[in-house]
Motif scaffolding. Structure first.
Motif, PDB file in Angstrom:
ATOM      1  N   TYR A 104      95.431 -10.925 -16.688  1.00  0.00           N
ATOM      2  CA  TYR A 104      96.155 -11.019 -15.216  1.00  0.00           C
ATOM      3  C   TYR A 104      95.160 -12.208 -14.536  1.00  0.00           C
ATOM      4  CZ  TYR A 104      97.285  -9.569 -10.926  1.00  0.00           C
ATOM      5  OH  TYR A 104      97.237 -10.060  -9.614  1.00  0.00           O
ATOM      6  N   THR A 105      93.494 -11.461 -14.230  1.00  0.00           N
ATOM      7  CA  THR A 105      92.763 -12.120 -14.021  1.00  0.00           C
ATOM      8  C   THR A 105      92.498 -13.404 -14.601  1.00  0.00           C
ATOM      9  OG1 THR A 105      90.933 -11.931 -15.229  1.00  0.00           O
ATOM     10  CG2 THR A 105      90.923 -10.524 -12.969  1.00  0.00           C
ATOM     11  N   THR A 106      92.957 -14.060 -15.367  1.00  0.00           N
ATOM     12  CA  THR A 106      92.798 -15.495 -16.339  1.00  0.00           C
ATOM     13  C   THR A 106      93.910 -15.902 -15.755  1.00  0.00           C
ATOM     14  OG1 THR A 106      91.566 -14.315 -18.081  1.00  0.00           O
ATOM     15  CG2 THR A 106      92.920 -16.982 -18.172  1.00  0.00           C
ATOM     16  N   ILE A 107      95.410 -15.809 -15.652  1.00  0.00           N
ATOM     17  CA  ILE A 107      96.322 -16.139 -15.114  1.00  0.00           C
ATOM     18  C   ILE A 107      95.958 -16.885 -13.535  1.00  0.00           C
ATOM     19  CG2 ILE A 107      98.699 -16.139 -14.603  1.00  0.00           C
ATOM     20  CD1 ILE A 107      98.218 -17.019 -17.636  1.00  0.00           C
ATOM     21  N   MET A 108      95.325 -15.752 -12.872  1.00  0.00           N
ATOM     22  CA  MET A 108      94.895 -15.638 -11.274  1.00  0.00           C
ATOM     23  C   MET A 108      94.314 -16.459 -11.215  1.00  0.00           C
ATOM     24  SD  MET A 108      98.484 -14.496 -10.373  1.00  0.00           S
ATOM     25  CE  MET A 108      97.550 -14.303  -8.606  1.00  0.00           C
ATOM     26  N   GLY A 109      93.391 -16.727 -11.766  1.00  0.00           N
ATOM     27  CA  GLY A 109      92.445 -17.569 -11.549  1.00  0.00           C
ATOM     28  C   GLY A 109      92.486 -19.426 -12.414  1.00  0.00           C
ATOM     29  N   ILE A 110      93.491 -19.429 -12.953  1.00  0.00           N
ATOM     30  CA  ILE A 110      94.058 -20.400 -13.143  1.00  0.00           C
ATOM     31  C   ILE A 110      94.973 -21.097 -11.988  1.00  0.00           C
ATOM     32  CG2 ILE A 110      95.451 -22.133 -15.055  1.00  0.00           C
ATOM     33  CD1 ILE A 110      94.007 -20.308 -17.122  1.00  0.00           C
ATOM     34  N   ALA A 111      95.959 -20.036 -11.879  1.00  0.00           N
ATOM     35  CA  ALA A 111      96.495 -20.460 -10.647  1.00  0.00           C
ATOM     36  C   ALA A 111      95.698 -21.143  -9.561  1.00  0.00           C
ATOM     37  CB  ALA A 111      97.827 -19.313 -10.546  1.00  0.00           C
ATOM     38  N   LEU A 112      95.002 -19.902  -9.435  1.00  0.00           N
ATOM     39  CA  LEU A 112      93.864 -20.511  -7.617  1.00  0.00           C
ATOM     40  C   LEU A 112      94.389 -22.057  -8.021  1.00  0.00           C
ATOM     41  CD1 LEU A 112      93.586 -19.534  -5.237  1.00  0.00           C
ATOM     42  CD2 LEU A 112      91.303 -18.068  -6.077  1.00  0.00           C
ATOM     43  N   LEU A 113      93.070 -22.167  -9.109  1.00  0.00           N
ATOM     44  CA  LEU A 113      92.297 -23.234  -8.941  1.00  0.00           C
ATOM     45  C   LEU A 113      93.676 -24.703  -9.277  1.00  0.00           C
ATOM     46  CD1 LEU A 113      90.224 -25.033  -9.965  1.00  0.00           C
ATOM     47  CD2 LEU A 113      90.240 -24.967 -12.684  1.00  0.00           C
ATOM     48  N   ILE A 114      94.884 -24.235 -10.556  1.00  0.00           N
ATOM     49  CA  ILE A 114      95.526 -25.144  -9.722  1.00  0.00           C
ATOM     50  C   ILE A 114      96.055 -24.808  -7.906  1.00  0.00           C
ATOM     51  CG2 ILE A 114      98.004 -25.605 -10.205  1.00  0.00           C
ATOM     52  CD1 ILE A 114      97.425 -24.170 -12.995  1.00  0.00           C
ATOM     53  N   PHE A 115      96.218 -23.858  -7.172  1.00  0.00           N
ATOM     54  CA  PHE A 115      96.906 -24.743  -5.954  1.00  0.00           C
ATOM     55  C   PHE A 115      95.220 -25.088  -4.898  1.00  0.00           C
ATOM     56  CE2 PHE A 115      99.926 -20.966  -4.607  1.00  0.00           C
ATOM     57  CZ  PHE A 115     100.697 -21.407  -5.455  1.00  0.00           C
ATOM     58  N   THR A 116      93.642 -25.122  -5.647  1.00  0.00           N
ATOM     59  CA  THR A 116      93.134 -25.450  -4.880  1.00  0.00           C
ATOM     60  C   THR A 116      93.759 -27.393  -5.032  1.00  0.00           C
ATOM     61  OG1 THR A 116      92.243 -24.065  -5.208  1.00  0.00           O
ATOM     62  CG2 THR A 116      90.671 -25.510  -4.871  1.00  0.00           C
ATOM     63  N   VAL A 117      93.628 -27.825  -6.776  1.00  0.00           N
ATOM     64  CA  VAL A 117      93.573 -28.704  -6.130  1.00  0.00           C
ATOM     65  C   VAL A 117      94.629 -29.578  -5.986  1.00  0.00           C
ATOM     66  CG1 VAL A 117      94.106 -30.961  -8.633  1.00  0.00           C
ATOM     67  CG2 VAL A 117      92.444 -28.483  -8.174  1.00  0.00           C
ATOM     68  N   THR A 118      95.813 -28.740  -5.976  1.00  0.00           N
ATOM     69  CA  THR A 118      97.446 -29.551  -5.878  1.00  0.00           C
ATOM     70  C   THR A 118      97.194 -29.392  -4.281  1.00  0.00           C
ATOM     71  OG1 THR A 118      98.934 -27.237  -6.006  1.00  0.00           O
ATOM     72  CG2 THR A 118      98.503 -29.353  -8.005  1.00  0.00           C
ATOM     73  N   GLY A 119      96.896 -28.249  -3.718  1.00  0.00           N
ATOM     74  CA  GLY A 119      96.690 -28.189  -2.741  1.00  0.00           C
ATOM     75  C   GLY A 119      95.970 -29.071  -1.549  1.00  0.00           C
ATOM     76  N   PHE A 120      94.753 -29.552  -1.960  1.00  0.00           N
ATOM     77  CA  PHE A 120      94.211 -30.475  -1.928  1.00  0.00           C
ATOM     78  C   PHE A 120      94.543 -31.607  -1.888  1.00  0.00           C
ATOM     79  CE2 PHE A 120      91.014 -34.172  -2.759  1.00  0.00           C
ATOM     80  CZ  PHE A 120      90.146 -33.914  -1.371  1.00  0.00           C
ATOM     81  N   TRP A 121      95.224 -32.244  -2.925  1.00  0.00           N
ATOM     82  CA  TRP A 121      95.727 -33.632  -3.550  1.00  0.00           C
ATOM     83  C   TRP A 121      97.189 -33.785  -2.361  1.00  0.00           C
ATOM     84  CZ3 TRP A 121      93.864 -37.934  -4.648  1.00  0.00           C
ATOM     85  CH2 TRP A 121      94.937 -38.556  -5.136  1.00  0.00           C
ATOM     86  N   LEU A 122      97.605 -32.919  -1.936  1.00  0.00           N
ATOM     87  CA  LEU A 122      98.994 -32.604  -0.626  1.00  0.00           C
ATOM     88  C   LEU A 122      98.851 -33.177   0.396  1.00  0.00           C
ATOM     89  CD1 LEU A 122     101.383 -30.267  -2.453  1.00  0.00           C
ATOM     90  CD2 LEU A 122     101.810 -32.065  -2.796  1.00  0.00           C
ATOM     91  N   TRP A 123      97.260 -32.342   0.690  1.00  0.00           N
ATOM     92  CA  TRP A 123      96.920 -33.311   1.498  1.00  0.00           C
ATOM     93  C   TRP A 123      96.351 -34.678   1.839  1.00  0.00           C
ATOM     94  CZ3 TRP A 123      91.024 -33.385   2.709  1.00  0.00           C
ATOM     95  CH2 TRP A 123      91.042 -33.822   4.129  1.00  0.00           C
TER      96      TRP A 123
END
Length: 188
Positions: A159-178
């Motif tokens: 769970y913590t691995t999946i959620m950590g990777i998801a947060l990393l994906i959100f950070t990268v994609t969110g930054f790029w969307l901005w």
């Protein structure tokens, strides 16, 4: 022509990032919700006026030479648990938290969320309390499921691995969307 092709490529990347961002968010919404709410509560636990985590009480002395032996304090904590909370609860100890500077000892039990605070020198009961913060922490990191299923931390790690990777994906994609649209406008 070359500039237009580059903008089309950037737009395509933006669409992919937007789709990954949206899909990941939709799939993991409930987990992000649980993590955020439990994280806020954990951040407030010591400032909750004893609601989330019982306040640490002051004992009579911080001089360890005046304290009772730890096994005597343990026996007293188990007796208090049986007499004041419930004789049916497990007396198995998760941890013992010695607060020398406060003159107190906290006994935190393994199979439920009660904690008993005793004066280190006299063994007097300072506090009997439900440790809601331990339950919130178990929800926060999914160890509550491990405890229920008896899977020894496997689910927590997954769970913590999946959620950590998801947060990393959100950070990268969110930054790029901005940032991506700003770059595209700048190059026009």
């Amino acid at each position: 022509m070359k500039g237009r092709k580059k903008r089309e490529q950037q737009a395509k990347i933006l669409r992919i990032f937007r789709k990954v961002h949206r899909t990941t968010g939709a799939l993991l919404f409930i987990f992000f919700f649980l993590i955020s709410v439990s994280g806020v509560l954990l951040g407030w636990k010591k400032d909750s006026f004893g609601i989330i985590l019982p306040e640490t009480k002051e004992g009579s002395t911080s001089n360890l030479t005046d304290w009772l032996p730890l096994d005597s304090l343990h026996d007293k904590a188990v007796l208090v648990l049986r007499d004041s909370v419930s004789p049916d609860l497990s007396s198995s100890i998760d941890r013992i938290d010695v607060r020398k500077e406060k003159g107190s000892v906290k006994f935190i039990f393994e199979d439920h969320f009660y904690g008993i605070q005793l004066d280190g020198a006299t063994g007097d009961v300072l506090s009997i309390g439900k440790r809601h913060s331990d339950l919130i922490e178990n929800i926060h990191d999914a160890s509550i499921i491990d405890n229920y299923l008896g899977t020894s931390g496997v689910i927590k790690v997954f769970y913590t691995t999946i959620m950590g990777i998801a947060l990393l994906i959100f950070t990268v994609t969110g930054f790029w969307l901005w940032y991506g649209p700003k770059q595209m406008k700048k190059k026009r």
